[in-house]
Structures are given as structure tokens and as C-alpha cells.
Design a protein around this motif. Structure first.
Motif, PDB file in Angstrom:
ATOM      1  N   GLU A 225       0.838  -1.204   0.000  1.00 43.16           N
ATOM      2  CA  GLU A 225       0.000   0.000   0.000  1.00 43.16           C
ATOM      3  C   GLU A 225       0.869   1.249   0.000  1.00 43.16           C
ATOM      4  O   GLU A 225       0.560   2.239  -0.683  1.00 43.16           O
ATOM      5  N   ALA A 226       1.966   1.221   0.761  1.00 46.79           N
ATOM      6  CA  ALA A 226       2.884   2.361   0.780  1.00 46.79           C
ATOM      7  C   ALA A 226       3.511   2.583  -0.591  1.00 46.79           C
ATOM      8  O   ALA A 226       3.688   3.729  -1.036  1.00 46.79           O
ATOM      9  N   LEU A 227       3.845   1.507  -1.278  1.00 47.13           N
ATOM     10  CA  LEU A 227       4.374   1.635  -2.634  1.00 47.13           C
ATOM     11  C   LEU A 227       3.354   2.269  -3.566  1.00 47.13           C
ATOM     12  O   LEU A 227       3.679   3.137  -4.395  1.00 47.13           O
ATOM     13  N   LYS A 228       2.094   1.853  -3.432  1.00 48.21           N
ATOM     14  CA  LYS A 228       1.035   2.455  -4.265  1.00 48.21           C
ATOM     15  C   LYS A 228       0.909   3.947  -3.983  1.00 48.21           C
ATOM     16  O   LYS A 228       0.760   4.760  -4.904  1.00 48.21           O
ATOM     17  N   ARG A 233       7.429   4.299  -6.260  1.00 44.18           N
ATOM     18  CA  ARG A 233       8.795   4.719  -5.971  1.00 44.18           C
ATOM     19  C   ARG A 233       9.297   4.191  -4.639  1.00 44.18           C
ATOM     20  O   ARG A 233      10.439   3.756  -4.511  1.00 44.18           O
ATOM     21  N   GLY A 234       8.470   4.235  -3.628  1.00 42.03           N
ATOM     22  CA  GLY A 234       8.868   3.825  -2.291  1.00 42.03           C
ATOM     23  C   GLY A 234       9.108   5.020  -1.384  1.00 42.03           C
ATOM     24  O   GLY A 234       9.134   6.172  -1.816  1.00 42.03           O
ATOM     25  N   VAL A 235       9.290   4.732  -0.114  1.00 41.29           N
ATOM     26  CA  VAL A 235       9.379   5.750   0.932  1.00 41.29           C
ATOM     27  C   VAL A 235      10.835   6.152   1.158  1.00 41.29           C
ATOM     28  O   VAL A 235      11.738   5.313   1.148  1.00 41.29           O
ATOM     29  N   ASP A 236      11.064   7.458   1.385  1.00 39.54           N
ATOM     30  CA  ASP A 236      12.427   7.948   1.615  1.00 39.54           C
ATOM     31  C   ASP A 236      12.961   7.553   2.991  1.00 39.54           C
ATOM     32  O   ASP A 236      14.103   7.119   3.120  1.00 39.54           O
ATOM     33  N   HIS A 237      12.145   7.738   4.026  1.00 40.20           N
ATOM     34  CA  HIS A 237      12.560   7.457   5.407  1.00 40.20           C
ATOM     35  C   HIS A 237      11.482   6.613   6.092  1.00 40.20           C
ATOM     36  O   HIS A 237      10.318   7.010   6.114  1.00 40.20           O
ATOM     37  N   ILE A 238      11.890   5.485   6.661  1.00 49.50           N
ATOM     38  CA  ILE A 238      10.972   4.657   7.437  1.00 49.50           C
ATOM     39  C   ILE A 238      11.445   4.635   8.883  1.00 49.50           C
ATOM     40  O   ILE A 238      12.600   4.306   9.177  1.00 49.50           O
ATOM     41  N   VAL A 239      10.558   5.035   9.792  1.00 47.70           N
ATOM     42  CA  VAL A 239      10.843   4.990  11.219  1.00 47.70           C
ATOM     43  C   VAL A 239      10.430   3.605  11.700  1.00 47.70           C
ATOM     44  O   VAL A 239       9.260   3.327  11.947  1.00 47.70           O
ATOM     45  N   GLY A 243      11.021  -3.627  14.542  1.00 49.38           N
ATOM     46  CA  GLY A 243      12.197  -4.476  14.611  1.00 49.38           C
ATOM     47  C   GLY A 243      12.086  -5.666  13.684  1.00 49.38           C
ATOM     48  O   GLY A 243      11.516  -5.574  12.586  1.00 49.38           O
ATOM     49  N   PRO A 244      12.627  -6.824  14.097  1.00 49.77           N
ATOM     50  CA  PRO A 244      12.634  -7.997  13.227  1.00 49.77           C
ATOM     51  C   PRO A 244      11.261  -8.371  12.678  1.00 49.77           C
ATOM     52  O   PRO A 244      11.157  -8.859  11.550  1.00 49.77           O
ATOM     53  N   GLY A 245      10.206  -8.118  13.441  1.00 45.41           N
ATOM     54  CA  GLY A 245       8.863  -8.511  13.013  1.00 45.41           C
ATOM     55  C   GLY A 245       8.308  -7.687  11.864  1.00 45.41           C
ATOM     56  O   GLY A 245       7.351  -8.105  11.205  1.00 45.41           O
ATOM     57  N   THR A 246       8.858  -6.512  11.611  1.00 42.22           N
ATOM     58  CA  THR A 246       8.343  -5.656  10.538  1.00 42.22           C
ATOM     59  C   THR A 246       9.417  -5.255   9.530  1.00 42.22           C
ATOM     60  O   THR A 246       9.119  -4.583   8.546  1.00 42.22           O
ATOM     61  N   LEU A 247      10.655  -5.655   9.765  1.00 42.90           N
ATOM     62  CA  LEU A 247      11.761  -5.176   8.941  1.00 42.90           C
ATOM     63  C   LEU A 247      11.619  -5.567   7.477  1.00 42.90           C
ATOM     64  O   LEU A 247      11.919  -4.768   6.573  1.00 42.90           O
ATOM     65  N   ASP A 248      11.150  -6.780   7.196  1.00 39.63           N
ATOM     66  CA  ASP A 248      11.010  -7.233   5.817  1.00 39.63           C
ATOM     67  C   ASP A 248      10.083  -6.298   5.044  1.00 39.63           C
ATOM     68  O   ASP A 248      10.386  -5.873   3.915  1.00 39.63           O
ATOM     69  N   LYS A 249       8.947  -5.949   5.642  1.00 40.20           N
ATOM     70  CA  LYS A 249       7.996  -5.063   4.960  1.00 40.20           C
ATOM     71  C   LYS A 249       8.550  -3.638   4.841  1.00 40.20           C
ATOM     72  O   LYS A 249       8.268  -2.944   3.860  1.00 40.20           O
ATOM     73  N   SER A 250       9.334  -3.211   5.834  1.00 38.94           N
ATOM     74  CA  SER A 250       9.933  -1.888   5.737  1.00 38.94           C
ATOM     75  C   SER A 250      10.892  -1.802   4.556  1.00 38.94           C
ATOM     76  O   SER A 250      10.919  -0.799   3.827  1.00 38.94           O
ATOM     77  N   ILE A 251      11.679  -2.848   4.347  1.00 48.01           N
ATOM     78  CA  ILE A 251      12.600  -2.870   3.210  1.00 48.01           C
ATOM     79  C   ILE A 251      11.823  -2.849   1.903  1.00 48.01           C
ATOM     80  O   ILE A 251      12.192  -2.153   0.949  1.00 48.01           O
ATOM     81  N   SER A 252      10.703  -3.574   1.873  1.00 45.18           N
ATOM     82  CA  SER A 252       9.876  -3.590   0.669  1.00 45.18           C
ATOM     83  C   SER A 252       9.275  -2.218   0.383  1.00 45.18           C
ATOM     84  O   SER A 252       9.164  -1.800  -0.773  1.00 45.18           O
ATOM     85  N   ALA A 253       8.889  -1.507   1.447  1.00 42.30           N
ATOM     86  CA  ALA A 253       8.231  -0.211   1.274  1.00 42.30           C
ATOM     87  C   ALA A 253       9.198   0.912   0.953  1.00 42.30           C
ATOM     88  O   ALA A 253       8.793   1.943   0.408  1.00 42.30           O
ATOM     89  N   ALA A 254      10.473   0.745   1.295  1.00 46.52           N
ATOM     90  CA  ALA A 254      11.452   1.808   1.086  1.00 46.52           C
ATOM     91  C   ALA A 254      11.830   1.934  -0.386  1.00 46.52           C
ATOM     92  O   ALA A 254      11.805   0.961  -1.149  1.00 46.52           O
ATOM     93  N   ARG A 255      12.188   3.136  -0.783  1.00 43.09           N
ATOM     94  CA  ARG A 255      12.674   3.359  -2.148  1.00 43.09           C
ATOM     95  C   ARG A 255      14.087   2.808  -2.297  1.00 43.09           C
ATOM     96  O   ARG A 255      14.762   2.498  -1.300  1.00 43.09           O
ATOM     97  N   TYR A 256      14.547   2.675  -3.529  1.00 40.36           N
ATOM     98  CA  TYR A 256      15.948   2.333  -3.776  1.00 40.36           C
ATOM     99  C   TYR A 256      16.819   3.452  -3.191  1.00 40.36           C
ATOM    100  O   TYR A 256      16.610   4.629  -3.471  1.00 40.36           O
ATOM    101  N   GLY A 257      17.773   3.072  -2.346  1.00 40.54           N
ATOM    102  CA  GLY A 257      18.616   4.056  -1.684  1.00 40.54           C
ATOM    103  C   GLY A 257      17.944   4.740  -0.510  1.00 40.54           C
ATOM    104  O   GLY A 257      18.486   5.717   0.031  1.00 40.54           O
ATOM    105  N   GLY A 258      16.780   4.233  -0.081  1.00 39.77           N
ATOM    106  CA  GLY A 258      16.055   4.838   1.031  1.00 39.77           C
ATOM    107  C   GLY A 258      16.641   4.465   2.382  1.00 39.77           C
ATOM    108  O   GLY A 258      17.530   3.602   2.485  1.00 39.77           O
TER     109      GLY A 258
END
Length: 322
Positions: A225-228, A233-239, A243-258
Motif C-alpha cells: 500500500e505504501a508503494l502504491k 517509488r517507495g518511501v524515503d525514510h521509514i521509522v 524491529g525484526p517482526g516488521t523489517l522485511d515489509k519496511s525494506i519492501s516499502a522503502a525506495r531504492y537508496g532509502g
């Protein structure tokens, strides 16, 4: 008033639950020449404090006085102290010796409520270099929410590559760090995506400046949804609070070089992370761990979070009882 020789404080007799948080009277050591004696008026709680009292936080001293965040009034100053006087309203940095620069083990070992006794006490001596002046527009209660959560959010977003207007920021949940990050980002002209399992809290996030809202219970694939929302493009900064339980999705949502700012572990630690380093490499993700911040960062924290906004957030969350 005369200089007190005793204080009342809470300490953790055993890190096995809240019932082991005990109130006692304790001697108060005379202030050193470089210290400031503070009467503590307000203390705020962080997730770290719950983890400490339940035995889920590493590096605690024996029978520690918990909590890192406070605001109070100077009642005495040491003979070598300059810049502080009786009656000043102050707060302390999270790690009392982290004045500027990078953190070291020695500095980390001066973290309040962990390696050294914390702030859940009536009176406490602080090194003069650890203190920050409380802005006039903040009450003691409001100022006591800043040392850990606000400085962490500020350090995350204004780190090596500072946030700029037009960037997109995703904050996970509506805890202290995320809410401060939301307000900082919105004030600086960024677009904020807020996630939560509570639609009530998401509406509070909207009032505080969030542009997009995602209920991760209703939308488990919140990363997609964040990508949409960013046009792919993806997100510039993810707070990153989970931790480990959400990191995979955070990487997916981040932009290249984010940037993924590692701050918490609310979603648990027993998660298989194999394969994530390759995923981060393929997107050139910058993964940065943030351990609060320096006294210099705290002192330079701008007055962009008004007394009104902080009060409104605390009032709404308390009233919602969610």
C-alpha cells in the motif's frame, strides 16, 4: 529551602514485573562541584521502562531506579557550575555523558534508568553538561516527554542525510517516537504515511499532520500500500519501530537508496531474518540504528512541536482508551 539529604524513589527489586517496583526512602549524596541538584516534577514512561521492569531489557544495573525522561527545577548548583542557577527549569539528556559525537560503550553506560539509576525519584544530582533548558511554553509534564522519544525521532530524521521538504516518511504505530517523527516530518514539509491497528489513533495521526493512513490489521500488506501511495517509488525514510517482526515489509516499502531507521523491537525479536541482507543490498537500503541522541541534538531541537499539539495528542489518546 534547605538542601535535602534524602529522596524518595522507586526501584526494581527484581525485573520480574510491575509488582516488583518498590517505593523507598534513600540517602541523597551531596552534589559534586560539577553537578546540579534537581527537584523532579514530572517523569514520562517509554516502552523501554516496561521492558526493564519485566526483565526484557539488557544491561540493567542491580536494583535500578527506572526511567530516563524527566523535567524539574534546579534547587542547587555546584561551585564549578556555570550557566545554571536555582529556579531554572531543566531536563536531562538520555545518556548523561552523550554531549556530542558518536556513541561509545562508555557513553552508553551513562544511560539513565539502565546502566545507572534513572529519574523515578524526587531529587537527583545531574552533571551540569547533561542538562537542557525547558522551553517556556512547555509544562513540566510536556517537557518530560522529550528526552527519549523526541530526540530519537529528531536524530533519525535529521541524521547523516537530513529529511527535506517533499520527502515521504512512514511512521509505524502511534507511540512516542512515531508521533514525534510524524510532527517533525510534517513541519518540515514531508508527506507522512502513518500505520496503526486503530482507526481512532489514525485519526489522531491525521490531525497531527499525516497525509496517508494505513490500518495494518485491515491491510496486512501495508508495504505494498505504501508503494502504491508513492506511485511505486517507495518511501524515503521509514521509522522502524517493530524491529525484526516488521523489517522485511519496511525494506519492501522503502525506495531504492532509502533509509530505514532502526529504533525499536515492538513486533518481537524471534523472527527469521535470513535473506534480508541480500534484499537490502539489491535496493541499496541504508539501515541505521538510532540510540536516542546527543545533548547537543537535544538542545538544538526546534520549537516546532507546540504545547498545544503535544497536549492535544496526550488528551486524545487518554480519552480514546485504545
Amino acid at each position: 529551602m534547605s538542601i535535602p539529604s534524602k529522596t524518595t524513589e522507586y526501584y526494581i527489586s527484581k525485573p520480574q514485573g510491575i509488582d516488583n517496583l518498590i517505593l523507598r526512602e534513600a540517602p541523597l549524596a551531596p552534589s559534586k562541584s560539577t553537578e546540579v541538584l534537581v527537584k523532579i516534577h514530572a517523569v514520562s514512561l517509554n516502552y523501554r521502562d516496561i521492558a526493564a521492569v519485566t526483565g526484557n531489557y539488557p544491561g540493567l544495573k542491580d536494583e535500578p531506579v527506572p526511567c530516563s525522561d524527566m523535567a524539574g527545577e534546579v534547587i542547587a548548583v555546584g561551585s564549578e557550575v556555570k550557566g545554571w542557577k536555582k529556579g531554572d527549569r531543566v531536563a536531562s539528556n538520555f545518556a548523561v555523558d552523550h554531549v556530542h559525537g558518536e556513541i561509545t560503550k562508555e557513553i552508553k553506560d551513562t544511560s539513565l534508568g539502565g546502566a545507572i539509576d534513572g529519574t523515578l525519584t524526587r531529587y537527583k544530582n545531574f552533571p551540569a553538561h547533561a542538562l537542557v533548558r525547558v522551553p517556556e511554553h512547555l509544562t513540566y509534564e510536556e517537557a518530560a516527554t522529550l528526552p527519549c522519544a523526541a530526540v530519537t525521532a529528531w536524530n533519525a530524521l535529521l541524521g547523516p542525510v537530513p529529511l527535506k521538504g517533499g520527502d515521504t516518511v512512514l511512521v509505524q504505530g502511534t507511540g512516542g517516537v512515531s508521533i514525534f517523527a510524524l510532527q517533525i516530518a510534517a513541519a518540515m514539509g514531508a508527506t507522512v504515511i502513518a500505520t496503526s491497528s486503530s482507526n481512532v489513533k489514525l485519526q489522531i495521526a491525521k490531525k497531527l499532520g499525516a497525509t496517508h493512513l494505513i490500518n495494518y490489521k485491515e491491510t496486512p500488506d501495508w508495504d505494498q500500500e505504501a508503494l502504491k501511495l508513492t506511485g511505486g517509488r517507495g518511501v524515503d525514510h521509514i521509522v522502524e519501530i517493530g524491529g525484526p517482526g516488521t523489517l522485511d515489509k519496511s525494506i519492501s516499502a522503502a525506495r531504492y537508496g532509502g533509509w530505514v531507521h532502526n529504533i525499536g523491537f515492538l513486533a518481537g525479536v524471534n523472527t527469521d531474518l535470513s535473506g534480508l541482507t541480500l534484499k537490502m543490498l539489491h535496493k541499496a537500503i541504508v539501515y541505521r540504528s538510532v540510540l536516542v541522541g546527543t545533548r547537543y541534538q537535544y538542545a538544538s531541537f526546534p520549537s516546532i512541536l507546540t504545547s498545544r499539539s503535544i497536549t492535544r495528542y496526550l488528551h486524545d489518546v487518554t480519552d480514546s482508551k485504545t
